[in-house]
Design a protein around this motif. Sequence first.
Motif, PDB file in Angstrom:
ATOM      1  N   ASN A  83     -31.915  43.538 -36.244  1.00  0.00           N
ATOM      2  CA  ASN A  83     -32.244  42.100 -36.132  1.00  0.00           C
ATOM      3  C   ASN A  83     -31.175  41.411 -35.130  1.00  0.00           C
ATOM      4  N   VAL A  84     -31.800  40.499 -34.450  1.00  0.00           N
ATOM      5  CA  VAL A  84     -31.161  39.657 -33.495  1.00  0.00           C
ATOM      6  C   VAL A  84     -30.765  38.405 -34.043  1.00  0.00           C
ATOM      7  N   GLY A  85     -29.705  38.329 -34.360  1.00  0.00           N
ATOM      8  CA  GLY A  85     -29.422  36.792 -34.945  1.00  0.00           C
ATOM      9  C   GLY A  85     -29.018  35.805 -33.916  1.00  0.00           C
ATOM     10  N   ASP A  86     -28.564  34.501 -34.236  1.00  0.00           N
ATOM     11  CA  ASP A  86     -28.120  33.624 -33.403  1.00  0.00           C
ATOM     12  C   ASP A  86     -26.528  33.630 -33.378  1.00  0.00           C
ATOM     13  N   VAL A 100     -14.379  48.187 -37.636  1.00  0.00           N
ATOM     14  CA  VAL A 100     -15.128  47.099 -37.633  1.00  0.00           C
ATOM     15  C   VAL A 100     -15.999  47.385 -36.557  1.00  0.00           C
ATOM     16  N   ILE A 101     -15.891  47.986 -35.588  1.00  0.00           N
ATOM     17  CA  ILE A 101     -16.670  48.300 -34.388  1.00  0.00           C
ATOM     18  C   ILE A 101     -17.568  49.385 -35.137  1.00  0.00           C
ATOM     19  N   LEU A 102     -17.385  50.241 -35.843  1.00  0.00           N
ATOM     20  CA  LEU A 102     -18.281  51.379 -36.522  1.00  0.00           C
ATOM     21  C   LEU A 102     -19.403  50.742 -37.279  1.00  0.00           C
ATOM     22  N   GLN A 103     -18.858  49.685 -37.930  1.00  0.00           N
ATOM     23  CA  GLN A 103     -19.648  48.887 -38.653  1.00  0.00           C
ATOM     24  C   GLN A 103     -20.760  48.083 -37.992  1.00  0.00           C
ATOM     25  N   ALA A 104     -20.270  47.403 -37.017  1.00  0.00           N
ATOM     26  CA  ALA A 104     -21.200  46.876 -36.264  1.00  0.00           C
ATOM     27  C   ALA A 104     -22.230  47.635 -35.295  1.00  0.00           C
ATOM     28  N   PHE A 105     -21.642  48.947 -34.924  1.00  0.00           N
ATOM     29  CA  PHE A 105     -22.744  49.858 -34.447  1.00  0.00           C
ATOM     30  C   PHE A 105     -23.533  50.149 -35.404  1.00  0.00           C
ATOM     31  N   ALA A 106     -23.309  50.470 -36.597  1.00  0.00           N
ATOM     32  CA  ALA A 106     -24.236  50.816 -37.594  1.00  0.00           C
ATOM     33  C   ALA A 106     -25.387  49.817 -37.965  1.00  0.00           C
ATOM     34  N   ALA A 107     -24.847  48.387 -37.856  1.00  0.00           N
ATOM     35  CA  ALA A 107     -25.675  47.442 -37.806  1.00  0.00           C
ATOM     36  C   ALA A 107     -26.560  46.992 -36.544  1.00  0.00           C
ATOM     37  N   GLY A 151     -21.613  47.070 -25.116  1.00  0.00           N
ATOM     38  CA  GLY A 151     -21.161  45.789 -25.443  1.00  0.00           C
ATOM     39  C   GLY A 151     -20.451  45.341 -24.110  1.00  0.00           C
ATOM     40  N   TRP A 152     -19.495  44.589 -24.377  1.00  0.00           N
ATOM     41  CA  TRP A 152     -18.533  43.993 -23.257  1.00  0.00           C
ATOM     42  C   TRP A 152     -17.040  43.939 -23.564  1.00  0.00           C
ATOM     43  N   THR A 153     -16.246  43.995 -22.618  1.00  0.00           N
ATOM     44  CA  THR A 153     -14.985  44.007 -22.694  1.00  0.00           C
ATOM     45  C   THR A 153     -14.430  42.709 -21.908  1.00  0.00           C
ATOM     46  N   ALA A 171     -31.089  43.483 -28.272  1.00  0.00           N
ATOM     47  CA  ALA A 171     -31.647  44.554 -29.204  1.00  0.00           C
ATOM     48  C   ALA A 171     -31.505  46.041 -28.621  1.00  0.00           C
ATOM     49  N   GLU A 172     -31.682  46.071 -27.060  1.00  0.00           N
ATOM     50  CA  GLU A 172     -31.633  47.444 -26.723  1.00  0.00           C
ATOM     51  C   GLU A 172     -30.072  48.099 -26.559  1.00  0.00           C
ATOM     52  N   ILE A 173     -29.137  46.822 -26.386  1.00  0.00           N
ATOM     53  CA  ILE A 173     -27.757  47.402 -26.376  1.00  0.00           C
ATOM     54  C   ILE A 173     -27.425  47.648 -27.704  1.00  0.00           C
ATOM     55  N   GLY A 174     -27.779  46.995 -28.859  1.00  0.00           N
ATOM     56  CA  GLY A 174     -27.696  47.417 -30.048  1.00  0.00           C
ATOM     57  C   GLY A 174     -28.026  48.563 -30.572  1.00  0.00           C
ATOM     58  N   ALA A 175     -29.270  49.084 -30.059  1.00  0.00           N
ATOM     59  CA  ALA A 175     -29.883  50.432 -30.290  1.00  0.00           C
ATOM     60  C   ALA A 175     -29.170  51.522 -29.726  1.00  0.00           C
ATOM     61  N   ASP A 176     -28.453  51.121 -28.481  1.00  0.00           N
ATOM     62  CA  ASP A 176     -27.741  52.407 -27.764  1.00  0.00           C
ATOM     63  C   ASP A 176     -26.611  52.385 -28.627  1.00  0.00           C
ATOM     64  N   ALA A 177     -25.918  51.381 -29.202  1.00  0.00           N
ATOM     65  CA  ALA A 177     -24.549  51.415 -29.957  1.00  0.00           C
ATOM     66  C   ALA A 177     -24.941  52.344 -31.205  1.00  0.00           C
ATOM     67  N   LEU A 178     -26.136  51.891 -31.992  1.00  0.00           N
ATOM     68  CA  LEU A 178     -26.511  52.933 -33.025  1.00  0.00           C
ATOM     69  C   LEU A 178     -26.625  54.390 -32.803  1.00  0.00           C
ATOM     70  N   THR A 179     -27.274  54.734 -31.791  1.00  0.00           N
ATOM     71  CA  THR A 179     -27.692  55.940 -31.314  1.00  0.00           C
ATOM     72  C   THR A 179     -26.083  56.636 -31.008  1.00  0.00           C
ATOM     73  N   PHE A 180     -25.459  55.962 -30.267  1.00  0.00           N
ATOM     74  CA  PHE A 180     -24.190  56.575 -29.886  1.00  0.00           C
ATOM     75  C   PHE A 180     -23.291  57.050 -31.260  1.00  0.00           C
TER      76      PHE A 180
END
Length: 386
Positions: A211-214, A299-306, A327-329, A354-363
């Motif tokens: 889900n892409v929130g605000d 927390v980064i792992l939890q974020a990627f899983a979401a 993401g971004w640094t 959404a695409e960046i989030g999907a890449d994070a979950l795939t990783f």
Amino acid sequence: MFFHEVARMLRANGHEVAMMSCAEPGLDAAGVEFFPEAVDYRNGGIIKRVLNFPGMIYNRGAKAAMARRISEFCPDIVHAFAIYVRLTPAILEAAKEAGVPVVLSCNDYKHICPNYKLFHHGKICDDCKGGHFYQALRNRCCHDSVAFSAASMVEAYVQDGLDIWRRNVHTFLFASKFMAEKTEEFWGKGRVRIDFLRNPFDVARHEITPNVGDYVLYFGRLIEEKGVDVLLEAAALAPDVPIVIVGDGPDQARLNARALGLANVRMVGPAWGDDLAQYLHGARAVVVPSLWHENFPYVILQAFAASKPVIGSSRGGIPEMIGDARGWTYQASDATALATVLRQVVQLPNQKIAEIGADALTFLREELSDDSTYERLIAIYRKALA
């Protein structure tokens, strides 16, 4: 947490696993009869604490208990995690004397830094490099306390003098290249065997419907080294970016007061389990503004899983986890740079987020699945056994 995750993964693959920890009231675990008592160096009168202090550095009771545990279980290998202060490195000598190789997962910097963070009073610190552990007392880097800093200084000098880490550990395991390089910077290149093992993570158990929130979400401890002050400063510079902060800690009251004047910031206190999952589901991205060299933030792992992209500071292993596609640094402690990224994230199209989030979950699924982590772990064990 990773201690239990490794055990879970090994058992799922048919291995026998015996646990070793310090005994605590109400602890119910297999083999608890072998668990030694932790030395109490915090409570009681000054004489009691002084008398108990050596056990914080070298727990002879834990060493004897470890020897009994090894004799009873007959392990092929010992995998150690966070054994400082309670079990202490004394248990490594019990393994060495029994001829059992040890691999040690290093998830913080305690093996090279008396306060384990390479950070104190708002700044990165390498002052103890070269064995100059007196700097810990000089800097009062442990809880801003002379007593704790002195104790940690003595602990570091004794363990370094005994060469207790390098002498008893076959392989040091790191989840980030940064921590491995920092260890070699302190100890010298090639002085110890180094290998890499990302901490296991049960991806399926933490996945959340995409889900892409605000809003941009921070969740974690509210303590100086986590950089929440920088996040609030950035929030003031980007008032159009909604930010939700979940967590508690020693700085909670101060940070709550500071956030009162920021209409775009919501401080919601601690949340776990399903409550935290709801905040993750509603987020657009997760921010990790750490000021210290975090190794492999959970927390980064939890974020990627979401399926959430991560905005992370350029400290420790954080850039390695985020990479170029997840993401971004930004330069740590630079609130203006963070504000720029925050505005960029809310302005990007939802489809791109959404695409960046999907890449994070795939990783996460590919790199930290049980299968890939187990394969890597067994290869490390085989090297040690050889």
